[in-house]
Enzyme design. Sequence first.
Site, PDB file in Angstrom:
ATOM      1  N   SER A  68       0.828  -1.208   0.000  1.00  0.00           N
ATOM      2  CA  SER A  68       0.000   0.000   0.000  1.00  0.00           C
ATOM      3  C   SER A  68       0.860   1.254   0.000  1.00  0.00           C
ATOM      4  O   SER A  68       2.004   1.259   0.454  1.00  0.00           O
ATOM      5  CB  SER A  68      -0.905   0.032   1.235  1.00  0.00           C
ATOM      6  OG  SER A  68      -1.752  -1.088   1.247  1.00  0.00           O
TER       7      SER A  68
HETATM    8  N1  SAH Z   1      -0.983  -4.855   4.135  1.00  0.00           N
HETATM    9  C1  SAH Z   1      -0.276  -4.803   2.867  1.00  0.00           C
HETATM   10  C2  SAH Z   1      -1.238  -4.629   1.727  1.00  0.00           C
HETATM   11  C3  SAH Z   1      -1.310  -5.858   0.937  1.00  0.00           C
HETATM   12  S1  SAH Z   1      -2.470  -5.803  -0.399  1.00  0.00           S
HETATM   13  C4  SAH Z   1       0.781  -3.720   2.897  1.00  0.00           C
HETATM   14  O1  SAH Z   1       1.324  -3.458   3.928  1.00  0.00           O
HETATM   15  O2  SAH Z   1       1.138  -3.143   1.904  1.00  0.00           O
HETATM   16  C5  SAH Z   1      -3.795  -6.751   0.313  1.00  0.00           C
HETATM   17  C6  SAH Z   1      -3.516  -8.181   0.553  1.00  0.00           C
HETATM   18  O3  SAH Z   1      -4.743  -8.789   0.986  1.00  0.00           O
HETATM   19  C7  SAH Z   1      -3.062  -9.004  -0.653  1.00  0.00           C
HETATM   20  O4  SAH Z   1      -1.819  -9.573  -0.395  1.00  0.00           O
HETATM   21  C8  SAH Z   1      -4.150 -10.059  -0.815  1.00  0.00           C
HETATM   22  O5  SAH Z   1      -3.672 -11.325  -1.240  1.00  0.00           O
HETATM   23  C9  SAH Z   1      -4.726 -10.134   0.587  1.00  0.00           C
HETATM   24  N2  SAH Z   1      -6.079 -10.690   0.693  1.00  0.00           N
HETATM   25  C10 SAH Z   1      -7.136 -10.506  -0.127  1.00  0.00           C
HETATM   26  N3  SAH Z   1      -8.211 -11.202   0.323  1.00  0.00           N
HETATM   27  C11 SAH Z   1      -7.811 -11.836   1.460  1.00  0.00           C
HETATM   28  C12 SAH Z   1      -8.437 -12.726   2.384  1.00  0.00           C
HETATM   29  N4  SAH Z   1      -9.712 -13.123   2.233  1.00  0.00           N
HETATM   30  N5  SAH Z   1      -7.724 -13.184   3.423  1.00  0.00           N
HETATM   31  C13 SAH Z   1      -6.428 -12.826   3.602  1.00  0.00           C
HETATM   32  N6  SAH Z   1      -5.766 -12.006   2.755  1.00  0.00           N
HETATM   33  C14 SAH Z   1      -6.443 -11.506   1.698  1.00  0.00           C
END
Ligand code: SAH
Length: 218
Positions: A68
């Site tokens: 993000s």
């Molecule tokens: N927190 C991260 C953002 C990652 S993007 C950061 O610090 O930058 C969001 C993430 O959510 C992705 O890796 C995606 O695979 C995950 N995601 C989507 N649906 C999900 C679910 N049902 N359970 C767990 N993770 C999920």
Amino acid sequence: MRKSLPTLSFELPRRRMIENQLIPAGIQNQHVLDAMYHIHRHLFVDQALIARAYQDSALPIGAKQTISQPFMVARMTELLNLQGHERVLEIGTGCGYQTAVLSCLCQHVYSIERIEVLHQKAQQNLLKSNIHNVTLKCADGRLGWAEHAPFDAIIVTAGGFASDIWMQQLSKGGVLLMPEGEEGKHCLVRREKKSMGIEETYFNHCSFVPLLEGEQYG
Ligand code: SAH
């Protein structure tokens, strides 16, 4: 003997991120700004993108997912208003950057990622960053984490609609924060579990990768 290269600390870009991006964009909580300075974002992106680690943008982390944007990480962290004693559940570990920032501001972070390769990458990134008050698992975060519930806060870093289970796994006074809405048109919502019901507040419009069902191995 080959000379060993100095370890890059990116101190200046980190300071510029705070002073030129986060503060002008309205981040005020000094504890959040300190955590954003303390965590080395360049340790959470691939080598090829390291020069862009402190730009105010999301970046690819593999498996079609992103780390993000720093502003969004700071904003979401600020909206949780953590005091230091909380046990926090994060849905969507990704590369572990938001997890790392949260770990500076609460007692323990439990974080769930549905994609196995990212779950493993996050484990390594957090170890490299010397962060130990986190527990990760690869699973569908929509089911929460009953074993460690109730949580003082739940933060969802993928966009979609809330799972009923999350509210059930929050302690009284606990807060759920997530980007809610249809794909690409999310709005940050914070729901506080009060004794008389749920208090709901809407904040920034934003766009996150989608919250999906099930796990993805391999
Ligand atoms: N927190 C991260 C953002 C990652 S993007 C950061 O610090 O930058 C969001 C993430 O959510 C992705 O890796 C995606 O695979 C995950 N995601 C989507 N649906 C999900 C679910 N049902 N359970 C767990 N993770 C999920």
